[in-house]
Write a protein that holds these residues in place. Sequence first.
Motif, PDB file in Angstrom:
ATOM      1  N   TRP A   1      45.691  38.985  47.113  1.00 30.97           N
ATOM      2  CA  TRP A   1      46.270  37.744  46.600  1.00 30.97           C
ATOM      3  C   TRP A   1      47.214  37.077  47.597  1.00 30.97           C
ATOM      4  O   TRP A   1      47.283  35.863  47.677  1.00 30.97           O
ATOM      5  CB  TRP A   1      47.017  38.012  45.295  1.00 30.97           C
ATOM      6  CG  TRP A   1      46.092  38.218  44.136  1.00 30.97           C
ATOM      7  CD1 TRP A   1      44.784  37.893  44.072  1.00 30.97           C
ATOM      8  CD2 TRP A   1      46.410  38.818  42.866  1.00 30.97           C
ATOM      9  NE1 TRP A   1      44.247  38.231  42.857  1.00 30.97           N
ATOM     10  CE2 TRP A   1      45.225  38.811  42.083  1.00 30.97           C
ATOM     11  CE3 TRP A   1      47.559  39.348  42.308  1.00 30.97           C
ATOM     12  CZ2 TRP A   1      45.179  39.314  40.796  1.00 30.97           C
ATOM     13  CZ3 TRP A   1      47.500  39.844  41.016  1.00 30.97           C
ATOM     14  CH2 TRP A   1      46.331  39.822  40.265  1.00 30.97           C
TER      15      TRP A   1
ATOM     16  N   ALA B   1      39.308  41.255  42.275  1.00 30.06           N
ATOM     17  CA  ALA B   1      40.570  41.322  41.545  1.00 30.06           C
ATOM     18  C   ALA B   1      40.409  42.050  40.216  1.00 30.06           C
ATOM     19  O   ALA B   1      41.266  42.854  39.822  1.00 30.06           O
ATOM     20  CB  ALA B   1      41.113  39.910  41.317  1.00 30.06           C
ATOM     21  N   LEU B   2      39.285  41.807  39.541  1.00 30.28           N
ATOM     22  CA  LEU B   2      39.056  42.481  38.257  1.00 30.28           C
ATOM     23  C   LEU B   2      38.921  43.987  38.444  1.00 30.28           C
ATOM     24  O   LEU B   2      39.494  44.783  37.677  1.00 30.28           O
ATOM     25  CB  LEU B   2      37.801  41.903  37.599  1.00 30.28           C
ATOM     26  CG  LEU B   2      37.413  42.499  36.242  1.00 30.28           C
ATOM     27  CD1 LEU B   2      38.534  42.284  35.239  1.00 30.28           C
ATOM     28  CD2 LEU B   2      36.116  41.878  35.745  1.00 30.28           C
TER      29      LEU B   2
ATOM     30  N   SER C   1      37.235  27.027  34.012  1.00 29.34           N
ATOM     31  CA  SER C   1      38.439  27.071  34.841  1.00 29.34           C
ATOM     32  C   SER C   1      39.656  26.550  34.083  1.00 29.34           C
ATOM     33  O   SER C   1      39.543  25.726  33.173  1.00 29.34           O
ATOM     34  CB  SER C   1      38.227  26.230  36.108  1.00 29.34           C
ATOM     35  OG  SER C   1      38.047  24.864  35.760  1.00 29.34           O
TER      36      SER C   1
ATOM     37  N   THR D   1      29.584  33.526  43.779  1.00 31.29           N
ATOM     38  CA  THR D   1      30.513  33.492  44.905  1.00 31.29           C
ATOM     39  C   THR D   1      29.834  34.126  46.109  1.00 31.29           C
ATOM     40  O   THR D   1      29.535  35.309  46.114  1.00 31.29           O
ATOM     41  CB  THR D   1      31.800  34.265  44.576  1.00 31.29           C
ATOM     42  OG1 THR D   1      31.460  35.592  44.188  1.00 31.29           O
ATOM     43  CG2 THR D   1      32.540  33.579  43.431  1.00 31.29           C
TER      44      THR D   1
ATOM     45  N   ASP E   1      28.556  31.270  37.394  1.00 27.48           N
ATOM     46  CA  ASP E   1      29.043  30.891  38.715  1.00 27.48           C
ATOM     47  C   ASP E   1      28.752  32.009  39.707  1.00 27.48           C
ATOM     48  O   ASP E   1      28.757  33.189  39.363  1.00 27.48           O
ATOM     49  CB  ASP E   1      30.538  30.599  38.663  1.00 27.48           C
ATOM     50  CG  ASP E   1      30.984  29.753  39.843  1.00 27.48           C
ATOM     51  OD1 ASP E   1      30.122  29.365  40.648  1.00 27.48           O
ATOM     52  OD2 ASP E   1      32.190  29.470  39.956  1.00 27.48           O
TER      53      ASP E   1
ATOM     54  N   HIS F   1      36.069  42.325  48.732  1.00 25.85           N
ATOM     55  CA  HIS F   1      35.933  40.871  48.830  1.00 25.85           C
ATOM     56  C   HIS F   1      34.619  40.483  49.476  1.00 25.85           C
ATOM     57  O   HIS F   1      33.923  39.569  49.027  1.00 25.85           O
ATOM     58  CB  HIS F   1      37.118  40.309  49.624  1.00 25.85           C
ATOM     59  CG  HIS F   1      37.162  38.823  49.654  1.00 25.85           C
ATOM     60  ND1 HIS F   1      36.359  38.066  50.472  1.00 25.85           N
ATOM     61  CD2 HIS F   1      37.896  37.931  48.937  1.00 25.85           C
ATOM     62  CE1 HIS F   1      36.610  36.803  50.287  1.00 25.85           C
ATOM     63  NE2 HIS F   1      37.523  36.677  49.353  1.00 25.85           N
TER      64      HIS F   1
ATOM     65  N   GLY G   1      36.926  37.037  42.778  1.00 25.81           N
ATOM     66  CA  GLY G   1      37.171  37.224  41.344  1.00 25.81           C
ATOM     67  C   GLY G   1      36.831  38.618  40.859  1.00 25.81           C
ATOM     68  O   GLY G   1      37.631  39.274  40.178  1.00 25.81           O
TER      69      GLY G   1
ATOM     70  N   GLY H   1      31.116  27.365  35.830  1.00 25.46           N
ATOM     71  CA  GLY H   1      32.307  27.837  36.527  1.00 25.46           C
ATOM     72  C   GLY H   1      33.466  26.858  36.428  1.00 25.46           C
ATOM     73  O   GLY H   1      34.627  27.267  36.346  1.00 25.46           O
TER      74      GLY H   1
END
Length: 783
Positions: free
Chosen positions: A108, A145-146, A426, A317, A315, A136, A142, A422
């Motif tokens: 982050w 991080a989860l 948001s 990434t 979505d 990453h 996303g 996506g």
Amino acid sequence: MPKTQSPPPAKSTVQPPPSPDSMTTETIGLVILAVGAVALLSVGQATPGAAPLLRQLSGWGAVPLSLAIMIAGLLLMVQRFVKITWRWPMIVGVELLLTGLLALTHLWWGGDDPLRWAQAGRGGGYLGWALSSLLHDSVGAGVSALLLIVMAGAGGYLILRPIWQWLLYYLLRALDWLRGEAPRFDPTAGRQLAAPPPAPVWEQNPLPVPPKPQPAAKRPATAPPKVGVQATARSAPPTAVAASSGEASAAETAAPLRPSPRPAAAAPAKAAEPAAPGRKPAMPARAAPPSPPAVVNPAAPPEPKLPPLSLLASDSTQRFGEATVREMANTIERTLAAFNVPAKVVNVNRGPTVTQFGVEPGFIERNGERYKVRVSKIERLSDDLALALAASSIRIEAPVPGRPYVGIEVPNPRSTLVTLRGVLESPEFQKIGSNLAVALGKDVSGAPVAADLSKMPHLLIAGATGAGKSVCINAIITSLLYKNTPDTVRFLMVDPKMVELPIYNGIPHLLAPVVTEVEDAVAMLTWATVQMDDRYRKFAEVGARNVASYNEKAAKRSDMTPLPMIVVIIDELADLMMSAPDDVERQICRLAQMARATGIHLVLATQRPSVDVVTGLIKANFPARIAFSVTTQIDSRVILDTPGAEKLLGRGDMLLMLSDSAKLRRVQGCYVSERETERVVAFWLKQAPPGDHKAPRPWAGLLEQREDDNELQEALGALQGRKRVSASLLQRQLRIGYPRAARLIEQLEAKGYVGPDEGGGRSRLVLLEEESEVADDGGDEGI
């Protein structure tokens, strides 16, 4: 007493000599304790040694890691005197929690160069950088991080599991004691931590377990208990430990009644009393039957439901690695330095289609003085930068609004698809409280972009063929369909191409089927202006200033109906402007100037942004504009009043101009596939009233009236220079049938342009007074 003649206590205090293994363990513990103390004292210092290495390895985790080393050494030293049980689940939990937090810190707040951040001993160090970079590059930001949050949560669960199990155990015991199910509960038993805790609630048998039979001597010698739920609960033998709520009997489960407030000692005597004569014994209580469902009026239509997000694609990434970004940044710095323009890349924003490099101009020396590099010198090197980066085209934003650097936007090696779902999920879209919130895409930093159509209040879209105009219109329509029912928003759609918007025919939001004819489109715009004037009259009657104020008053009164918003969408404006430029421009400009307060909003799109299509009046009334890729710089100036749209990449890449922002914003538009649109339309078609799409167009009368007015004007032109006229004359002059000509004669008579019928088949007298010289063609002209 015999107990006083036990062996002397002196023998019990004599400790056996320490074994060599215990001495070795204590020595190792002392060394570990010393290493941890040195590491803790030297954390943060710049002297070379173990502390900087530990800082680089774990970042801010060096302090808790040093403390953990000291605690481990201390436990090794005292384990000969104190019995220590190593709880490996708790140790693993500490490791998981620390590792997850280190990686989250680096993910982050790692900045543009996470590796350099780790080398400086900041963030999560090498450990956090390695784990966050691996996740990453594999699954995206996303999901990474989860996963790290789940890892830290699992570690916290393992650490706190013994504590909250004890808390839950004694909390349930306290509840049972308060309900009277365990009258012999001793509050001091909670301090006896040596007793093993019970099994967790979810591991117990959910079914009621029958109590074990007790000896006859232990059962109370009382009469048979009174039939009832409370008596059944008291007749069961008490257990050694207070029963938890999951171990209640079947009768208690069926009838969750509260226990009697009377003392427990009086319960058996009360239960021994016989039932009153003539009164039936109490039956076991049963669960209350479920309440009957509410009666629904079959005549009332069901409340419409909004479509779920599962109808849209998820979505995705896809991002390239850090090495590619650093190489591109170094190439930009080297290229600028080669042209004597010193600059440094200070910021990197990676978007779905382009990456924006924030370049801070440096200083040059001239005549012994230092001067700041001009921004214009960087702008002139756009072609050289595109050549060095092997990019199709680059765009330079000089300067970036609110930032002290110049933005150089370079196309990504691999583009990322921006889905509508996506953006709809948001926070940027959710925080817009308006029903007219629309999802537009993501900017150069990857942040979702959404706007409020009611604040625009009208939108003009332009771009070359295949640039993404129709997809943008579909995204806007789908966004409105996801937030509104037919009671709040209605649509009027015009599609002269007849291939893009007819897919929405039949949805209950449409006021009429999609218009495909130019004459019908002009009548539709005329009807919209009539609706605007009618709404203003309604506002004046109730004292409302806009449609929101009117709807608030309508919600409190039974004689008023709330007005829905009306969104007019025209997919190809150029075709209408070529066929009827005067009527179309007049109606569009009138709607754009006055229709905002009435809740009528326009969305216009064209693939030919020339001055004869996007006129000065239209541009003045459309402050919100979207420019997709265009062919020339002239087209970009017509739509945006500035160049830049000619350097876009196409396929949804656009420049967004909003009324509340003076600067352009580059956005990658949302992609809505045809299959997604079909699923959303099918969802609303199921809720559409039967036969609703077959209703006549509301402007059908205006269209006929418009045709009558045109023919009447042509008939008046045919009267010029004549003294008498007949139906036969109009039939020949206008090339129409006799019935239509006779009806025109009657309309001219009603308006006072011709005289009454004289009978005998004679022609009528022309009453126009503009002519100075009138040609007399005889009384029988036109017969």
